[in-house]
Design an enzyme around this catalytic site. Sequence first.
Site, short mmCIF file in Angstrom:
data_model
loop_
_atom_site.label_atom_id
_atom_site.label_comp_id
_atom_site.label_asym_id
_atom_site.label_seq_id
_atom_site.Cartn_x
_atom_site.Cartn_y
_atom_site.Cartn_z
N SER A 103 38.50 41.16 40.82
CA SER A 103 39.94 41.08 40.58
C SER A 103 40.66 41.54 41.83
O SER A 103 40.11 42.32 42.63
CB SER A 103 40.32 41.99 39.41
OG SER A 103 41.73 42.14 39.30
N TYR A 121 40.47 50.86 35.62
CA TYR A 121 40.15 49.43 35.72
C TYR A 121 39.94 49.04 37.19
O TYR A 121 38.97 48.37 37.53
CB TYR A 121 41.26 48.59 35.11
CG TYR A 121 41.06 47.10 35.27
CD1 TYR A 121 40.07 46.44 34.55
CD2 TYR A 121 41.85 46.35 36.14
CE1 TYR A 121 39.87 45.07 34.69
CE2 TYR A 121 41.66 44.98 36.29
CZ TYR A 121 40.68 44.35 35.57
OH TYR A 121 40.47 43.01 35.72
#
Length: 233
Positions: free
Chosen positions: A143, A156
Amino acid sequence: MGKLHGKVAIVTGASSGIGAGIARELASEGANVVLTARRLDLLKELENEIHEQGKGKALAIEADLANRADVEELANKAKNTFGDVDIFVNNAGQMLTGTVRSGEVEEWERMIDVNIKGVLYGIHSVLPSMLERSTGHIINIASVSGFEVTKTSTVYSATKFAVRAISMGLEKELARTGVRVTNISPGMVATRLSNSAGTDRKKLEVQDIAKAVVYAVTQPDYVNVNEITIRPV
């Protein structure tokens, strides 16, 4: 005949979103695709869709990527059904709030278990066979949060930094073995997972990420596309 005719791929987190899109794209190029996630009903729907497409075949297998035994069984079933695995797409992920200040330890643990340990379990389940055959391709979906951290993405982002580190280190470990590694870092993609996340840009489409995967795995054997970052304009 598609570019991936006869190839065998495993796609984790394939019940929806990016994973489902990747599975469709691989199958459209002729690959036989093993679909895995925790929602067997959704996997079965995609399995039927791919079969109706009439190009690659599909097999739906329910599995928890945070459970090493599940992942090993997944790889064994894939091999027994379609043959040696050529492509493993580590797509399954948990995107929870996970600030440190919140003290939501269970959320931290779930992200670490799926986003980091699940990736390592997936690699471990197919890598020995790939090394023995001197061919194979590991795709890790990270990501842009693996490059940048916001005040609500601490844990995250930490897991996605870890995915990038695994990809970078593994590429060096596997140099000249014939096994390739690609890390793909998407920006915000229009999926159920990201529906609640705000952005001032148009979100990417699932197909944008799926096409990047196909691009990486269809390069000549001597070309290793190590890193792809995809952001909306």
